[in-house]
Motif scaffolding. Structure first.
Motif, mmCIF file in Angstrom:
data_model
loop_
_atom_site.group_PDB
_atom_site.id
_atom_site.type_symbol
_atom_site.label_atom_id
_atom_site.label_comp_id
_atom_site.label_asym_id
_atom_site.label_seq_id
_atom_site.Cartn_x
_atom_site.Cartn_y
_atom_site.Cartn_z
ATOM 1 N N SER A 1 -34.455 -39.381 -0.709
ATOM 2 C CA SER A 1 -34.006 -38.129 -1.324
ATOM 3 C C SER A 1 -34.838 -36.971 -0.787
ATOM 4 C CB SER A 1 -34.140 -38.191 -2.852
ATOM 5 O OG SER A 1 -33.291 -39.170 -3.400
ATOM 6 N N ILE A 2 -34.222 -35.776 -0.791
ATOM 7 C CA ILE A 2 -34.870 -34.550 -0.324
ATOM 8 C C ILE A 2 -34.899 -33.555 -1.481
ATOM 9 C CG2 ILE A 2 -34.774 -32.659 1.375
ATOM 10 C CD1 ILE A 2 -35.198 -35.374 2.632
ATOM 11 N N ASP B 1 -35.467 -27.470 -1.844
ATOM 12 C CA ASP B 1 -35.883 -26.538 -0.786
ATOM 13 C C ASP B 1 -35.893 -27.180 0.590
ATOM 14 O OD1 ASP B 1 -36.254 -24.536 -2.646
ATOM 15 O OD2 ASP B 1 -38.379 -24.981 -2.946
ATOM 16 N N GLU B 2 -35.624 -28.469 0.656
ATOM 17 C CA GLU B 2 -35.623 -29.232 1.917
ATOM 18 C C GLU B 2 -36.969 -29.132 2.649
ATOM 19 O OE1 GLU B 2 -31.076 -29.277 3.423
ATOM 20 O OE2 GLU B 2 -32.024 -27.316 3.550
ATOM 21 N N THR B 3 -38.047 -29.205 1.877
ATOM 22 C CA THR B 3 -39.389 -29.129 2.476
ATOM 23 C C THR B 3 -40.156 -30.444 2.362
ATOM 24 O OG1 THR B 3 -40.238 -28.229 0.391
ATOM 25 C CG2 THR B 3 -39.650 -26.644 2.136
ATOM 26 N N PHE B 4 -39.630 -31.384 1.603
ATOM 27 C CA PHE B 4 -40.233 -32.723 1.587
ATOM 28 C C PHE B 4 -39.196 -33.748 1.148
ATOM 29 C CE2 PHE B 4 -41.237 -31.169 -2.734
ATOM 30 C CZ PHE B 4 -40.848 -32.251 -3.516
ATOM 31 N N GLY B 5 -39.479 -34.991 1.474
ATOM 32 C CA GLY B 5 -38.567 -36.070 1.104
ATOM 33 C C GLY B 5 -39.328 -37.346 0.845
ATOM 34 N N VAL B 6 -38.691 -38.257 0.118
ATOM 35 C CA VAL B 6 -39.302 -39.546 -0.217
ATOM 36 C C VAL B 6 -38.291 -40.661 0.032
ATOM 37 C CG1 VAL B 6 -40.287 -40.980 -2.058
ATOM 38 C CG2 VAL B 6 -40.820 -38.531 -1.973
ATOM 39 N N THR B 7 -38.768 -41.732 0.659
ATOM 40 C CA THR B 7 -37.979 -42.953 0.777
ATOM 41 C C THR B 7 -38.631 -44.021 -0.087
ATOM 42 O OG1 THR B 7 -37.240 -42.522 3.043
ATOM 43 C CG2 THR B 7 -37.214 -44.810 2.316
ATOM 44 N N ILE B 8 -37.824 -44.656 -0.938
ATOM 45 C CA ILE B 8 -38.345 -45.779 -1.715
ATOM 46 C C ILE B 8 -37.527 -47.024 -1.396
ATOM 47 C CG2 ILE B 8 -39.200 -44.316 -3.584
ATOM 48 C CD1 ILE B 8 -36.827 -45.329 -5.293
ATOM 49 N N LYS C 1 -23.552 -52.569 -7.233
ATOM 50 C CA LYS C 1 -23.547 -51.193 -7.742
ATOM 51 C C LYS C 1 -24.664 -50.998 -8.767
ATOM 52 C CE LYS C 1 -20.432 -47.674 -9.632
ATOM 53 N NZ LYS C 1 -21.381 -47.137 -10.630
ATOM 54 N N CYS C 2 -24.883 -51.988 -9.592
ATOM 55 C CA CYS C 2 -25.918 -51.910 -10.628
ATOM 56 C C CYS C 2 -27.291 -51.661 -9.994
ATOM 57 C CB CYS C 2 -25.936 -53.218 -11.421
ATOM 58 S SG CYS C 2 -27.362 -53.424 -12.509
ATOM 59 N N PHE C 3 -27.609 -52.411 -8.953
ATOM 60 C CA PHE C 3 -28.905 -52.304 -8.279
ATOM 61 C C PHE C 3 -29.030 -50.976 -7.535
ATOM 62 C CE2 PHE C 3 -31.813 -53.178 -4.723
ATOM 63 C CZ PHE C 3 -32.897 -53.764 -5.387
ATOM 64 N N SER D 1 -30.938 -45.391 -6.751
ATOM 65 C CA SER D 1 -30.637 -43.971 -6.556
ATOM 66 C C SER D 1 -31.314 -43.116 -7.628
ATOM 67 C CB SER D 1 -29.121 -43.759 -6.583
ATOM 68 O OG SER D 1 -28.803 -42.389 -6.565
ATOM 69 N N MET D 2 -31.265 -43.581 -8.870
ATOM 70 C CA MET D 2 -31.902 -42.853 -9.971
ATOM 71 C C MET D 2 -33.414 -42.756 -9.739
ATOM 72 S SD MET D 2 -32.319 -43.936 -13.974
ATOM 73 C CE MET D 2 -33.684 -45.022 -13.571
#
Length: 273
Positions: free
Chosen positions: A64-65, A68-75, A88-90, A95-96
Protein backbone atom coordinates in the motif's frame (compact mmCIF):
# COMPACT_ATOMS: atom_id res chain seq x y z
CA UNK A 1 25.90 -38.22 0.70
CA UNK A 2 22.30 -39.29 0.06
CA UNK A 3 19.82 -36.75 -1.26
CA UNK A 4 16.06 -37.07 -1.08
CA UNK A 5 13.63 -37.18 -3.97
CA UNK A 6 12.07 -33.96 -2.62
CA UNK A 7 15.44 -32.17 -2.76
CA UNK A 8 15.96 -33.29 -6.36
CA UNK A 9 12.41 -32.25 -7.27
CA UNK A 10 12.89 -28.81 -5.70
CA UNK A 11 16.20 -28.21 -7.52
CA UNK A 12 14.63 -29.35 -10.79
CA UNK A 13 11.73 -26.93 -10.31
CA UNK A 14 14.16 -24.08 -9.57
CA UNK A 15 16.46 -24.77 -12.52
CA UNK A 16 14.61 -26.79 -15.15
CA UNK A 17 17.62 -29.13 -15.35
CA UNK A 18 17.28 -32.92 -15.67
CA UNK A 19 16.78 -35.17 -12.65
CA UNK A 20 20.15 -36.98 -12.82
CA UNK A 21 22.10 -33.73 -13.23
CA UNK A 22 20.21 -32.24 -10.26
CA UNK A 23 20.95 -35.33 -8.17
CA UNK A 24 24.65 -35.19 -9.08
CA UNK A 25 24.84 -31.46 -8.26
CA UNK A 26 23.19 -31.95 -4.87
CA UNK A 27 25.51 -34.83 -3.98
CA UNK A 28 28.61 -32.83 -4.92
CA UNK A 29 27.36 -29.81 -2.93
CA UNK A 30 26.30 -31.81 0.14
CA UNK A 31 22.68 -30.83 -0.35
CA UNK A 32 23.32 -27.06 -0.46
CA UNK A 33 20.98 -25.58 -3.09
CA UNK A 34 23.03 -22.42 -3.65
CA UNK A 35 26.21 -24.43 -4.25
CA UNK A 36 24.35 -26.96 -6.40
CA UNK A 37 23.11 -24.21 -8.71
CA UNK A 38 26.61 -22.72 -8.96
CA UNK A 39 27.92 -26.21 -9.80
CA UNK A 40 25.37 -26.55 -12.61
CA UNK A 41 26.15 -23.06 -13.95
CA UNK A 42 29.89 -23.82 -13.98
CA UNK A 43 29.06 -26.81 -16.17
CA UNK A 44 27.53 -24.32 -18.59
CA UNK A 45 23.88 -24.93 -17.82
CA UNK A 46 21.69 -21.94 -18.65
CA UNK A 47 19.97 -21.24 -15.35
CA UNK A 48 18.21 -18.05 -14.30
CA UNK A 49 19.93 -16.42 -11.32
CA UNK A 50 18.10 -17.21 -8.13
CA UNK A 51 18.84 -15.14 -5.05
CA UNK A 52 16.72 -16.84 -2.43
CA UNK A 53 16.64 -20.50 -1.48
CA UNK A 54 14.72 -20.19 1.76
CA UNK A 55 12.30 -22.88 2.85
CA UNK A 56 9.20 -22.66 0.71
CA UNK A 57 6.11 -21.49 2.60
CA UNK A 58 2.62 -20.59 1.48
CA UNK A 59 1.31 -17.07 1.83
CA UNK A 60 0.59 -13.82 0.05
CA UNK A 61 1.88 -10.26 -0.26
CA UNK A 62 0.15 -6.89 -0.34
CA UNK A 63 1.57 -3.39 -0.67
CA UNK A 64 0.00 0.00 0.00
CA UNK A 65 1.02 3.62 -0.63
CA UNK A 66 0.09 6.64 1.49
CA UNK A 67 -2.16 9.39 0.08
CA UNK A 68 0.80 11.71 -0.66
CA UNK A 69 2.64 8.90 -2.49
CA UNK A 70 5.78 9.53 -0.44
CA UNK A 71 6.11 6.14 1.24
CA UNK A 72 4.83 2.60 0.93
CA UNK A 73 4.77 -0.67 2.85
CA UNK A 74 4.73 -4.27 1.68
CA UNK A 75 3.57 -6.91 4.13
CA UNK A 76 3.45 -10.68 3.75
CA UNK A 77 1.34 -13.19 5.65
CA UNK A 78 2.32 -16.85 5.72
CA UNK A 79 -0.10 -19.73 6.07
CA UNK A 80 -0.07 -23.51 5.75
CA UNK A 81 -1.87 -24.16 2.45
CA UNK A 82 -1.93 -22.69 -1.02
CA UNK A 83 -5.72 -22.95 -0.95
CA UNK A 84 -5.96 -20.53 1.99
CA UNK A 85 -3.36 -18.14 0.52
CA UNK A 86 -5.62 -17.62 -2.52
CA UNK A 87 -8.91 -17.39 -0.62
CA UNK A 88 -10.96 -14.18 -0.44
CA UNK A 89 -11.08 -14.42 3.36
CA UNK A 90 -7.27 -14.47 3.63
CA UNK A 91 -6.63 -11.80 0.98
CA UNK A 92 -9.26 -9.43 2.41
CA UNK A 93 -7.64 -9.74 5.84
CA UNK A 94 -4.21 -9.11 4.29
CA UNK A 95 -5.51 -6.05 2.42
CA UNK A 96 -6.95 -4.62 5.64
CA UNK A 97 -3.66 -5.15 7.50
CA UNK A 98 -1.76 -3.59 4.61
CA UNK A 99 -3.67 -0.32 4.87
CA UNK A 100 -3.16 -0.20 8.66
CA UNK A 101 0.58 -0.92 8.20
CA UNK A 102 1.06 2.52 6.65
CA UNK A 103 0.77 4.05 10.12
CA UNK A 104 3.89 2.28 11.34
CA UNK A 105 7.62 2.21 10.62
CA UNK A 106 8.49 -1.41 11.37
CA UNK A 107 7.10 -4.87 11.99
CA UNK A 108 7.48 -4.78 15.79
CA UNK A 109 5.55 -1.51 16.19
CA UNK A 110 2.91 -2.66 13.74
CA UNK A 111 2.22 -5.96 15.55
CA UNK A 112 2.00 -4.25 18.94
CA UNK A 113 -0.28 -1.44 17.70
CA UNK A 114 -4.03 -1.35 18.24
CA UNK A 115 -6.88 -1.39 15.73
CA UNK A 116 -10.44 -1.02 17.04
CA UNK A 117 -9.20 -1.80 20.54
CA UNK A 118 -7.27 -4.94 19.66
CA UNK A 119 -3.58 -5.55 19.01
CA UNK A 120 -2.70 -6.48 15.43
CA UNK A 121 -0.99 -9.63 16.74
CA UNK A 122 -4.22 -10.60 18.51
CA UNK A 123 -6.23 -10.01 15.32
CA UNK A 124 -3.90 -12.44 13.53
CA UNK A 125 -4.36 -15.02 16.29
CA UNK A 126 -8.14 -14.61 16.06
CA UNK A 127 -8.00 -15.15 12.30
CA UNK A 128 -6.04 -18.36 12.88
CA UNK A 129 -8.99 -19.65 14.91
CA UNK A 130 -11.35 -18.82 12.04
CA UNK A 131 -9.35 -20.41 9.19
CA UNK A 132 -7.83 -23.29 11.18
CA UNK A 133 -4.27 -22.65 10.03
CA UNK A 134 -1.19 -21.03 11.49
CA UNK A 135 -0.82 -17.46 10.17
CA UNK A 136 2.21 -15.28 10.73
CA UNK A 137 3.32 -11.81 9.63
CA UNK A 138 6.54 -12.76 7.85
CA UNK A 139 7.31 -9.60 5.90
CA UNK A 140 7.21 -5.88 6.63
CA UNK A 141 9.15 -3.67 4.21
CA UNK A 142 8.84 0.13 4.07
CA UNK A 143 10.44 2.65 1.69
CA UNK A 144 10.30 6.45 1.48
CA UNK A 145 11.04 8.80 -1.44
CA UNK A 146 9.67 11.99 -3.03
CA UNK A 147 7.41 9.76 -5.16
CA UNK A 148 6.62 6.12 -4.40
CA UNK A 149 4.57 3.63 -6.38
CA UNK A 150 3.76 -0.05 -6.00
CA UNK A 151 2.80 -3.11 -8.01
CA UNK A 152 1.27 -6.39 -6.85
CA UNK A 153 1.37 -9.32 -9.24
CA UNK A 154 -2.04 -10.86 -9.75
CA UNK A 155 -1.13 -14.02 -7.82
CA UNK A 156 -0.11 -11.98 -4.74
CA UNK A 157 3.28 -13.74 -4.66
CA UNK A 158 5.35 -10.80 -5.95
CA UNK A 159 5.13 -7.18 -4.78
CA UNK A 160 7.34 -4.23 -5.63
CA UNK A 161 7.79 -0.74 -4.21
CA UNK A 162 9.73 1.90 -6.16
CA UNK A 163 10.94 5.28 -4.94
CA UNK A 164 11.61 8.02 -7.52
CA UNK A 165 13.54 11.28 -7.12
CA UNK A 166 10.57 13.33 -8.32
CA UNK A 167 6.97 13.26 -9.49
CA UNK A 168 7.80 15.70 -12.29
CA UNK A 169 7.09 14.39 -15.77
CA UNK A 170 5.76 11.00 -14.73
CA UNK A 171 2.32 9.88 -13.70
CA UNK A 172 1.18 6.80 -11.81
CA UNK A 173 0.88 4.73 -15.00
CA UNK A 174 4.49 5.35 -16.02
CA UNK A 175 5.75 4.65 -12.51
CA UNK A 176 3.62 1.50 -12.32
CA UNK A 177 5.14 0.28 -15.59
CA UNK A 178 8.59 0.44 -14.01
CA UNK A 179 7.36 -1.33 -10.87
CA UNK A 180 5.86 -4.03 -13.09
CA UNK A 181 9.16 -4.34 -14.97
CA UNK A 182 10.98 -4.90 -11.66
CA UNK A 183 8.51 -7.62 -10.71
CA UNK A 184 9.07 -9.39 -14.04
CA UNK A 185 12.82 -8.92 -14.51
CA UNK A 186 14.13 -9.11 -10.93
CA UNK A 187 17.18 -6.80 -11.19
CA UNK A 188 19.98 -7.19 -8.65
CA UNK A 189 20.49 -3.44 -8.23
CA UNK A 190 19.56 -0.04 -9.66
CA UNK A 191 22.99 0.40 -11.29
CA UNK A 192 26.44 -1.17 -11.35
CA UNK A 193 27.47 0.49 -8.07
CA UNK A 194 24.71 -1.35 -6.26
CA UNK A 195 25.83 -4.88 -7.17
CA UNK A 196 27.67 -6.45 -4.22
CA UNK A 197 31.30 -7.39 -4.91
CA UNK A 198 30.54 -10.93 -3.74
CA UNK A 199 28.04 -11.43 -6.58
CA UNK A 200 30.48 -10.10 -9.20
CA UNK A 201 33.27 -12.35 -7.89
CA UNK A 202 30.99 -15.39 -7.92
CA UNK A 203 29.89 -14.61 -11.47
CA UNK A 204 33.52 -14.20 -12.59
CA UNK A 205 34.32 -17.62 -11.16
CA UNK A 206 31.38 -19.21 -12.99
CA UNK A 207 32.25 -17.49 -16.29
CA UNK A 208 35.92 -18.48 -15.93
CA UNK A 209 34.93 -22.15 -15.61
CA UNK A 210 32.68 -21.84 -18.67
CA UNK A 211 35.35 -20.18 -20.83
CA UNK A 212 38.23 -22.34 -19.58
CA UNK A 213 36.88 -25.30 -21.57
CA UNK A 214 37.13 -23.42 -24.88
CA UNK A 215 40.13 -24.04 -27.11
CA UNK A 216 41.08 -20.38 -27.57
CA UNK A 217 44.18 -18.23 -26.83
CA UNK A 218 44.32 -16.68 -23.34
CA UNK A 219 43.96 -13.12 -24.64
CA UNK A 220 40.77 -14.12 -26.47
CA UNK A 221 39.46 -15.86 -23.35
CA UNK A 222 40.10 -12.70 -21.30
CA UNK A 223 38.07 -10.63 -23.77
CA UNK A 224 35.24 -13.18 -23.65
CA UNK A 225 35.24 -13.08 -19.84
CA UNK A 226 35.16 -9.27 -19.78
CA UNK A 227 32.33 -9.26 -22.33
CA UNK A 228 30.29 -11.77 -20.36
CA UNK A 229 30.79 -9.82 -17.12
CA UNK A 230 29.66 -6.64 -18.85
CA UNK A 231 26.59 -8.39 -20.22
CA UNK A 232 25.83 -9.77 -16.76
CA UNK A 233 25.95 -6.25 -15.30
CA UNK A 234 23.73 -4.78 -18.04
CA UNK A 235 21.21 -7.63 -17.78
CA UNK A 236 20.94 -7.36 -14.00
CA UNK A 237 20.95 -3.62 -13.29
CA UNK A 238 17.56 -1.93 -13.44
CA UNK A 239 18.41 1.19 -15.43
CA UNK A 240 20.32 -0.86 -18.04
CA UNK A 241 17.75 -3.60 -18.50
CA UNK A 242 15.67 -3.63 -21.66
CA UNK A 243 12.19 -2.35 -20.87
CA UNK A 244 9.75 -5.30 -20.95
CA UNK A 245 7.15 -3.39 -22.98
CA UNK A 246 9.68 -2.13 -25.55
CA UNK A 247 12.95 -4.07 -25.75
CA UNK A 248 14.47 -1.47 -28.08
CA UNK A 249 15.05 0.87 -25.12
CA UNK A 250 16.42 0.54 -21.59
CA UNK A 251 14.61 1.56 -18.42
CA UNK A 252 16.85 4.64 -18.25
CA UNK A 253 15.87 5.59 -21.80
CA UNK A 254 12.22 5.00 -20.96
CA UNK A 255 12.46 7.42 -18.01
CA UNK A 256 14.39 9.97 -20.11
CA UNK A 257 11.37 10.26 -22.42
CA UNK A 258 9.45 11.92 -19.59
CA UNK A 259 12.11 13.53 -17.38
CA UNK A 260 15.84 13.35 -18.13
CA UNK A 261 16.68 14.22 -14.54
CA UNK A 262 14.49 11.49 -13.06
CA UNK A 263 16.25 8.89 -10.93
CA UNK A 264 15.18 5.75 -9.12
CA UNK A 265 16.31 6.22 -5.53
CA UNK A 266 15.29 2.87 -4.11
CA UNK A 267 13.20 -0.19 -4.84
CA UNK A 268 12.40 -3.53 -3.34
CA UNK A 269 10.98 -6.66 -4.91
CA UNK A 270 9.52 -9.12 -2.45
CA UNK A 271 8.56 -12.67 -3.37
CA UNK A 272 6.61 -15.23 -1.40
CA UNK A 273 7.70 -18.63 -2.75
Amino acid sequence: MKVSANQIKKLRELTGIGIMDCKDALIKSNGNFDKAINFLRKKGENIAIQRSFLDVKEGALYSSINDDETFGVTIGLSCETDFLSKSKCFLDFLSMLSKISLRHNNKKKFLSSYYHGKKIQDLIIEKMGVVGEKIELKIFERIESPFVTNYIHNNYKIATLVGFSSHDGINSTIAKNIAMHIAAMNPIAIDEKGIPDSIIEKEKEIIFHQVEKENKPNNVKEKIILGKIRKFILDNTLINQKYIKDNKITIQEYMNKFNKNLKINIYNRITFP
